[in-house]
Design a protein around this motif. Structure first.
Motif, PDB file in Angstrom:
ATOM      1  N   ASP A  44      -9.632   7.785 -12.237  1.00 11.33           N
ATOM      2  CA  ASP A  44      -8.955   8.638 -11.271  1.00 11.33           C
ATOM      3  C   ASP A  44      -8.112   7.755 -10.347  1.00 11.33           C
ATOM      4  O   ASP A  44      -8.643   6.884  -9.643  1.00 11.33           O
ATOM      5  CB  ASP A  44      -9.987   9.432 -10.471  1.00 11.33           C
ATOM      6  N   LEU A  45      -6.806   7.963 -10.354  1.00 11.73           N
ATOM      7  CA  LEU A  45      -5.902   7.121  -9.571  1.00 11.73           C
ATOM      8  C   LEU A  45      -6.158   7.237  -8.073  1.00 11.73           C
ATOM      9  O   LEU A  45      -6.015   6.257  -7.343  1.00 11.73           O
ATOM     10  CB  LEU A  45      -4.440   7.464  -9.884  1.00 11.73           C
ATOM     11  N   ALA A  46      -6.533   8.409  -7.614  1.00 15.72           N
ATOM     12  CA  ALA A  46      -6.807   8.573  -6.186  1.00 15.72           C
ATOM     13  C   ALA A  46      -7.968   7.670  -5.762  1.00 15.72           C
ATOM     14  O   ALA A  46      -7.910   7.029  -4.698  1.00 15.72           O
ATOM     15  CB  ALA A  46      -7.106  10.027  -5.861  1.00 15.72           C
ATOM     16  N   ASP A  47      -9.012   7.586  -6.589  1.00 14.27           N
ATOM     17  CA  ASP A  47     -10.151   6.713  -6.270  1.00 14.27           C
ATOM     18  C   ASP A  47      -9.734   5.239  -6.323  1.00 14.27           C
ATOM     19  O   ASP A  47     -10.102   4.454  -5.450  1.00 14.27           O
ATOM     20  CB  ASP A  47     -11.310   6.945  -7.245  1.00 14.27           C
ATOM     21  N   VAL A  48      -8.988   4.878  -7.356  1.00 15.78           N
ATOM     22  CA  VAL A  48      -8.537   3.486  -7.502  1.00 15.78           C
ATOM     23  C   VAL A  48      -7.683   3.082  -6.307  1.00 15.78           C
ATOM     24  O   VAL A  48      -7.879   2.021  -5.704  1.00 15.78           O
ATOM     25  CB  VAL A  48      -7.759   3.302  -8.825  1.00 15.78           C
ATOM     26  N   LEU A  49      -6.744   3.940  -5.946  1.00 13.27           N
ATOM     27  CA  LEU A  49      -5.847   3.601  -4.841  1.00 13.27           C
ATOM     28  C   LEU A  49      -6.552   3.688  -3.487  1.00 13.27           C
ATOM     29  O   LEU A  49      -6.151   3.012  -2.541  1.00 13.27           O
ATOM     30  CB  LEU A  49      -4.598   4.468  -4.879  1.00 13.27           C
ATOM     31  N   SER A  50      -7.596   4.474  -3.404  1.00 15.20           N
ATOM     32  CA  SER A  50      -8.388   4.499  -2.176  1.00 15.20           C
ATOM     33  C   SER A  50      -9.089   3.146  -1.982  1.00 15.20           C
ATOM     34  O   SER A  50      -9.065   2.577  -0.883  1.00 15.20           O
ATOM     35  CB  SER A  50      -9.418   5.628  -2.237  1.00 15.20           C
ATOM     36  N   ARG A  51      -9.696   2.627  -3.049  1.00 16.66           N
ATOM     37  CA  ARG A  51     -10.330   1.292  -2.979  1.00 16.66           C
ATOM     38  C   ARG A  51      -9.288   0.222  -2.682  1.00 16.66           C
ATOM     39  O   ARG A  51      -9.519  -0.694  -1.891  1.00 16.66           O
ATOM     40  CB  ARG A  51     -11.075   0.993  -4.281  1.00 16.66           C
ATOM     41  N   HIS A  52      -8.138   0.351  -3.330  1.00 18.03           N
ATOM     42  CA  HIS A  52      -7.029  -0.585  -3.108  1.00 18.03           C
ATOM     43  C   HIS A  52      -6.604  -0.564  -1.641  1.00 18.03           C
ATOM     44  O   HIS A  52      -6.446  -1.610  -1.009  1.00 18.03           O
ATOM     45  CB  HIS A  52      -5.862  -0.179  -4.031  1.00 18.03           C
ATOM     46  N   LEU A  89       2.193   7.338  -6.388  1.00 16.21           N
ATOM     47  CA  LEU A  89       1.176   8.329  -6.736  1.00 16.21           C
ATOM     48  C   LEU A  89       1.687   9.738  -6.429  1.00 16.21           C
ATOM     49  O   LEU A  89       1.568  10.638  -7.261  1.00 16.21           O
ATOM     50  CB  LEU A  89      -0.123   8.060  -5.966  1.00 16.21           C
ATOM     51  N   GLN A  90       2.277   9.922  -5.253  1.00 20.70           N
ATOM     52  CA  GLN A  90       2.801  11.238  -4.882  1.00 20.70           C
ATOM     53  C   GLN A  90       3.921  11.684  -5.819  1.00 20.70           C
ATOM     54  O   GLN A  90       4.071  12.875  -6.095  1.00 20.70           O
ATOM     55  CB  GLN A  90       3.302  11.220  -3.439  1.00 20.70           C
ATOM     56  N   ALA A  91       4.704  10.728  -6.318  1.00 25.00           N
ATOM     57  CA  ALA A  91       5.801  11.069  -7.236  1.00 25.00           C
ATOM     58  C   ALA A  91       5.308  11.191  -8.679  1.00 25.00           C
ATOM     59  O   ALA A  91       6.117  11.421  -9.582  1.00 25.00           O
ATOM     60  CB  ALA A  91       6.898  10.019  -7.138  1.00 25.00           C
ATOM     61  N   ASP A  92       4.017  11.013  -8.906  1.00 23.32           N
ATOM     62  CA  ASP A  92       3.393  11.110 -10.229  1.00 23.32           C
ATOM     63  C   ASP A  92       4.017  10.128 -11.230  1.00 23.32           C
ATOM     64  O   ASP A  92       4.300  10.467 -12.373  1.00 23.32           O
ATOM     65  CB  ASP A  92       3.494  12.561 -10.754  1.00 23.32           C
ATOM     66  N   ARG A  93       4.211   8.885 -10.758  1.00 23.99           N
ATOM     67  CA  ARG A  93       4.777   7.841 -11.623  1.00 23.99           C
ATOM     68  C   ARG A  93       3.752   6.771 -11.984  1.00 23.99           C
ATOM     69  O   ARG A  93       4.127   5.698 -12.442  1.00 23.99           O
ATOM     70  CB  ARG A  93       5.981   7.189 -10.931  1.00 23.99           C
ATOM     71  N   LEU A  94       2.461   7.042 -11.789  1.00 19.50           N
ATOM     72  CA  LEU A  94       1.426   6.055 -12.090  1.00 19.50           C
ATOM     73  C   LEU A  94       0.442   6.608 -13.109  1.00 19.50           C
ATOM     74  O   LEU A  94       0.196   7.812 -13.173  1.00 19.50           O
ATOM     75  CB  LEU A  94       0.663   5.672 -10.816  1.00 19.50           C
ATOM     76  N   ALA A  95      -0.124   5.704 -13.878  1.00 19.03           N
ATOM     77  CA  ALA A  95      -1.192   6.042 -14.815  1.00 19.03           C
ATOM     78  C   ALA A  95      -2.182   4.880 -14.801  1.00 19.03           C
ATOM     79  O   ALA A  95      -1.885   3.810 -14.259  1.00 19.03           O
ATOM     80  CB  ALA A  95      -0.625   6.253 -16.220  1.00 19.03           C
ATOM     81  N   HIS A  96      -3.357   5.063 -15.389  1.00 12.47           N
ATOM     82  CA  HIS A  96      -4.380   4.022 -15.411  1.00 12.47           C
ATOM     83  C   HIS A  96      -4.769   3.747 -16.854  1.00 12.47           C
ATOM     84  O   HIS A  96      -4.985   4.686 -17.635  1.00 12.47           O
ATOM     85  CB  HIS A  96      -5.594   4.461 -14.594  1.00 12.47           C
ATOM     86  N   ASN A 137       0.832  -1.199   0.000  1.00 14.09           N
ATOM     87  CA  ASN A 137       0.000   0.000   0.000  1.00 14.09           C
ATOM     88  C   ASN A 137       0.872   1.257   0.000  1.00 14.09           C
ATOM     89  O   ASN A 137       0.625   2.193  -0.771  1.00 14.09           O
ATOM     90  CB  ASN A 137      -0.944  -0.006   1.205  1.00 14.09           C
ATOM     91  N   ARG A 138       1.900   1.282   0.829  1.00 15.29           N
ATOM     92  CA  ARG A 138       2.796   2.438   0.893  1.00 15.29           C
ATOM     93  C   ARG A 138       3.518   2.655  -0.436  1.00 15.29           C
ATOM     94  O   ARG A 138       3.753   3.792  -0.843  1.00 15.29           O
ATOM     95  CB  ARG A 138       3.797   2.279   2.032  1.00 15.29           C
ATOM     96  N   PHE A 139       3.866   1.563  -1.104  1.00 13.49           N
ATOM     97  CA  PHE A 139       4.510   1.680  -2.417  1.00 13.49           C
ATOM     98  C   PHE A 139       3.621   2.473  -3.373  1.00 13.49           C
ATOM     99  O   PHE A 139       4.071   3.411  -4.038  1.00 13.49           O
ATOM    100  CB  PHE A 139       4.809   0.288  -3.000  1.00 13.49           C
ATOM    101  N   PHE A 140       2.349   2.082  -3.457  1.00 15.61           N
ATOM    102  CA  PHE A 140       1.453   2.784  -4.381  1.00 15.61           C
ATOM    103  C   PHE A 140       1.258   4.247  -3.989  1.00 15.61           C
ATOM    104  O   PHE A 140       1.187   5.126  -4.861  1.00 15.61           O
ATOM    105  CB  PHE A 140       0.100   2.060  -4.481  1.00 15.61           C
ATOM    106  N   LEU A 141       1.192   4.529  -2.699  1.00 16.13           N
ATOM    107  CA  LEU A 141       1.043   5.919  -2.269  1.00 16.13           C
ATOM    108  C   LEU A 141       2.275   6.752  -2.639  1.00 16.13           C
ATOM    109  O   LEU A 141       2.141   7.892  -3.101  1.00 16.13           O
ATOM    110  CB  LEU A 141       0.767   5.980  -0.765  1.00 16.13           C
ATOM    111  N   ARG A 142       3.468   6.188  -2.462  1.00 19.09           N
ATOM    112  CA  ARG A 142       4.706   6.889  -2.854  1.00 19.09           C
ATOM    113  C   ARG A 142       4.729   7.148  -4.357  1.00 19.09           C
ATOM    114  O   ARG A 142       5.078   8.238  -4.808  1.00 19.09           O
ATOM    115  CB  ARG A 142       5.944   6.062  -2.482  1.00 19.09           C
TER     116      ARG A 142
END
Length: 188
Positions: free
Chosen positions: A88-96, A76-83, A69-74
């Protein structure tokens, strides 16, 4: 005396890390095969050891799930993720994160339940099949409850309470959810 300290962590790449998860699955599959019956599961001590090790393994799942979980949050904050579907990545990662939080609760509960199951069979031992007579006791009389004591002694060259059957994690790494009880002592 064995040295139970962990070896220093080695640098791993993503493929090696994924292989560790694949190996975990394979080991569980092999345990499923091995515990279907003889010759791999014939002694209560073996079941006791398996339960203890499964409890210890599930203890580690809590940390593993938190780290994922912390990996995905890091990331996301570093803007290295896309879908792929532009969700919306924030919604996806919130469910995750919610799903992992629930999984962590289940892992902690499973750890405790497996520890309780192991504790429950702490004093269980094998008995000789009916029809075999136990050797006489100290006073020379054989009691019904003594049948199989000699056979159990052969099955358990070390008592089930021997601490080398399951090595506990180092003191600093014990889980607050694992409650160790003194073995073979009445509860207060």
């Amino acid at each position: 005396m064995s040295d139970h300290r962990q070896a220093p962590a080695t640098v791993r790449n993503d493929d090696q890390t994924a292989d560790l998860a694949s190996n975990l699955y394979e080991h569980v599959r092999q345990l499923n095969d091995a515990t279907t019956g003889p010759p791999s599961l014939t002694l209560p001590g073996t079941a006791y050891t398996i339960l203890g090790n499964l409890s210890a393994a599930t203890y580690g799942l809590d940390q593993l799930l938190d780290q994922i979980n912390r990996f995905f949050l890091r990331e996301l904050q570093a803007d290295r993720l896309a879908h792929d579907q532009a969700e919306d990545l924030a919604d996806v990662l919130s469910r995750h994160g919610q799903a992992l939080a629930e999984a962590r609760q289940h892992a902690r509960a499973l750890c405790v339940a497996l520890g309780d199951a192991q504790s429950a069979i702490n004093a269980v031992h094998s008995r000789a099949p009916h029809g075999r007579e136990a050797p006489p006791t100290i006073d020379g009389k054989t009691r019904v409850d003594d049948v199989g004591v000699a056979a159990a002694a052969n099955d358990f060259p070390r008592p089930i309470t021997d601490p080398t059957l399951l090595v506990p994690p180092p003191t600093g790494e014990r889980n607050r959810f694992i409650h160790l009880r003194p073995m073979n002592t009445p509860e207060a």
